[in-house]
Write an enzyme that holds these catalytic residues in place. Structure first.
Site, PDB file in Angstrom:
ATOM      1  N   ASP A 182      44.352   1.833 -90.269  1.00 47.68           N
ATOM      2  CA  ASP A 182      44.193   3.239 -89.524  1.00 47.68           C
ATOM      3  C   ASP A 182      43.254   2.804 -88.509  1.00 47.68           C
ATOM      4  O   ASP A 182      42.619   2.174 -88.231  1.00 47.68           O
ATOM      5  CB  ASP A 182      43.957   4.417 -90.647  1.00 47.68           C
ATOM      6  CG  ASP A 182      42.463   4.167 -91.023  1.00 47.68           C
ATOM      7  OD1 ASP A 182      41.767   3.062 -90.713  1.00 47.68           O
ATOM      8  OD2 ASP A 182      41.907   5.125 -91.683  1.00 47.68           O
ATOM      9  N   HIS A 239      49.069   8.946 -88.017  1.00 43.01           N
ATOM     10  CA  HIS A 239      47.590   9.219 -88.541  1.00 43.01           C
ATOM     11  C   HIS A 239      46.941  10.416 -87.756  1.00 43.01           C
ATOM     12  O   HIS A 239      45.850  10.747 -87.530  1.00 43.01           O
ATOM     13  CB  HIS A 239      46.522   7.994 -88.047  1.00 43.01           C
ATOM     14  CG  HIS A 239      45.046   8.027 -88.740  1.00 43.01           C
ATOM     15  ND1 HIS A 239      45.166   8.646 -90.167  1.00 43.01           N
ATOM     16  CD2 HIS A 239      44.178   7.669 -88.810  1.00 43.01           C
ATOM     17  CE1 HIS A 239      43.954   8.274 -90.508  1.00 43.01           C
ATOM     18  NE2 HIS A 239      43.115   7.865 -89.636  1.00 43.01           N
ATOM     19  N   HIS A 273      42.284  12.491 -85.032  1.00 45.88           N
ATOM     20  CA  HIS A 273      41.597  12.164 -86.331  1.00 45.88           C
ATOM     21  C   HIS A 273      40.732  13.552 -86.840  1.00 45.88           C
ATOM     22  O   HIS A 273      39.352  13.310 -86.995  1.00 45.88           O
ATOM     23  CB  HIS A 273      40.545  10.795 -85.804  1.00 45.88           C
ATOM     24  CG  HIS A 273      40.335  10.375 -87.053  1.00 45.88           C
ATOM     25  ND1 HIS A 273      39.488  10.603 -88.111  1.00 45.88           N
ATOM     26  CD2 HIS A 273      40.788   9.082 -87.728  1.00 45.88           C
ATOM     27  CE1 HIS A 273      39.146   9.827 -88.939  1.00 45.88           C
ATOM     28  NE2 HIS A 273      40.233   8.964 -88.871  1.00 45.88           N
ATOM     29  N   HIS A 320      40.338  -0.128 -92.296  1.00 41.01           N
ATOM     30  CA  HIS A 320      40.266   0.343 -91.127  1.00 41.01           C
ATOM     31  C   HIS A 320      40.185  -0.843 -89.879  1.00 41.01           C
ATOM     32  O   HIS A 320      39.846  -2.011 -90.190  1.00 41.01           O
ATOM     33  CB  HIS A 320      38.863   0.910 -90.846  1.00 41.01           C
ATOM     34  CG  HIS A 320      38.558   2.091 -91.734  1.00 41.01           C
ATOM     35  ND1 HIS A 320      39.196   3.187 -91.740  1.00 41.01           N
ATOM     36  CD2 HIS A 320      37.692   2.038 -92.892  1.00 41.01           C
ATOM     37  CE1 HIS A 320      38.854   4.106 -92.865  1.00 41.01           C
ATOM     38  NE2 HIS A 320      38.012   3.508 -93.468  1.00 41.01           N
TER      39      HIS A 320
END
Length: 464
Positions: free
Chosen positions: A292, A342, A346, A433
């Site tokens: 992500d 995503h 964020h 990540h």
């Protein structure tokens, strides 16, 4: 809202005539400073970042408190990224330091800082970057804007106040003070002072008009307040950098709104998730590695390592990053990788009202679909946070929320590999990540899982 190839932000502004010749008005000298000429909504044009050569995306992230900041970088102008990163770090430090001491765990957990960006100019020697910095406290999200100007010849990043000539800030403050009083903005005019931090977001319209954005809580602003100074009046206020920035904004507006053929296919109307494997995970042990926060500086390396192990993966990308680096999104899509959503910037979806949850998901889907031609059906909520309201919005939009079984974290490579290998089970999702540490840990993760007989598939291949 469509974000490529051109972005627009519309605010109800008003124009203030500073000079007798502005807007065709010729008032008496004493009345000149009091003439307010209403105008229609002003449009700030944002430049398509994909058209800027060698542009990249930098990220600052942590989980407690929640911090996720993105900013642009230029390979041939490292001072841009360094300057923006330093400013963002200071901003986060100041906000965290301002948190009330002795707050309970629940209250502390609700604090978050988030930043995303747009380009307001990217032509010739000047590049303009408008940052939106959001802070979540117990009262909800507050947002502020700061615009910076990078001067290529001087290799220097300038705050907005540097667009003004010596003494220009005081003149501008006087003009804005009168304007906010006339327009009844709710801001006390006496609080408008020639403070560079107050005038930290100056930019221009395509006509060359100077736009002043005010959002400082010190003046009682509870939302964005913007005023517009006509180009003819603004000319007397600008420094050399300001004149070049004004010219750069005018020159940066794309002439065509249609992207080059083959560059950005339109998203399909009803696209199913694209799996990377024909493996039946009911018969064979599968594991879905997911990544992500990209695309970013480590995406290409992750794809290369995954290819070396003939592994498919799922890349949950941010819409803002996808717009800036469509080449990397296409690279993932062309490899054995599923590109999924995503959100746009964020933000923790559980901290937003339903309309903003939907907006975050829609904007991310559109940005990804515009690049790949496939509208993603899977959404990974930032920080893994989802509640009943988030689930209801997802159902309404026809998307599926994904919850990883294992999150490898942001620690050192050894800890990431150990957590991934220890936590992985049959048909689980392991989230990593997109960081340098993940790049270093990934070969060990892939090798270890392969030795245990796992087949690497996408999240869609797991069948929910």
């Amino acid at each position: 809202m469509i974000f490529v190839p051109r972005f627009r932000s519309v605010a109800c502004l008003a124009s203030l005539a500073l000079l007798p010749t502005a807007c065709g008005v010729t008032p008496s000298p004493r009345a000149a400073d009091r003439v307010v000429v209403p105008s229609g909504p002003a449009v700030i044009d944002f430049v398509d970042p994909a058209r800027v050569p060698r542009l990249g995306v930098g990220t600052i992230a942590q989980d407690s408190p929640q911090v996720h900041l993105t900013y642009p970088t230029l390979a041939d102008a490292p001072a841009l990224g360094r300057g923006l990163r330093a400013w963002l770090r200071r901003a986060v430090r100041d906000r965290v330091a301002a948190a009330p001491r002795g707050a309970g765990k629940q209250e502390v957990g609700q604090r978050a800082v988030n930043a995303d960006w747009r380009l307001v100019a990217a032509t010739g020697d000047v590049l303009g970057v408008r940052l939106r910095l959001g802070e979540l406290t117990g009262d909800g999200w507050t947002n502020g804007f700061s615009t910076f100007w990078y001067d290529r010849p001087g290799a220097a990043l300038h705050p907005s106040a540097d667009l003004l000539r010596p003494g220009g800030l005081a003149t501008l403050a006087d003009a804005v003070r009168r304007l906010v009083a006339v327009r009844r903005t709710g801001v006390a005019p006496s609080l408008i002072t020639p403070d560079p931090e107050l005038f930290d977001s100056l930019t221009f319209t395509r006509r060359g008009d100077l736009v002043v954005e005010l959002d400082d809580p010190r003046i009682g602003a509870t939302e964005r307040i913007a005023v517009e100074i006509p180009a003819a009046s603004a000319a007397a206020l600008l420094s050399d950098l300001g004149r070049r920035a004004q010219a750069a904004v005018r020159a940066s507006v794309p002439e065509a709104t249609t992207p080059p053929a083959g560059q950005r296919p339109a998203p399909s109307a009803a696209a199913a998730p694209r799996g990377g494997s024909a493996v039946d995970c009911a018969e064979r042990p599968c594991v879905a590695l997911a990544f992500d926060d990209g695309p970013g500086p480590y995406t290409a390396s992750i794809v290369q390592i995954m290819r070396r192990y003939r592994a498919c993966g799922t890349f949950f990308v941010l819409g803002g990053n996808a717009v800036a680096r469509p080449d990397l999104v296409r690279h993932v899509h062309a490899s054995c990788g599923l590109v999924a959503n995503h959100t746009w910037s964020h933000r923790d979806l559980t901290t937003l009202p339903p309309s903003e949850i939907a907006d975050q998901i829609r904007q991310g889907r559109h940005a990804i679909g515009t690049v790949t031609g496939t509208t993603p059906a899977l959404v990974l909520p930032p920080y893994g946070s989802a509640d009943a309201r988030t689930a209801a919005v997802a159902r309404e939009l026809g998307v599926t929320l994904v919850r990883p079984d294992v999150t490898a974290g942001l620690a050192d490579p050894g800890a990431i590999a150990e957590r991934a290998l220890t936590g992985a089970r049959r048909n689980t999702i392991v989230l990593l990540h997109e960081t340098r540490a993940t790049v270093e840990a990934l070969p060990k993760v892939l090798y270890g899982l392969a030795r245990r007989g796992y087949i690497f598939v996408t999240v869609a291949d797991l069948g929910g």
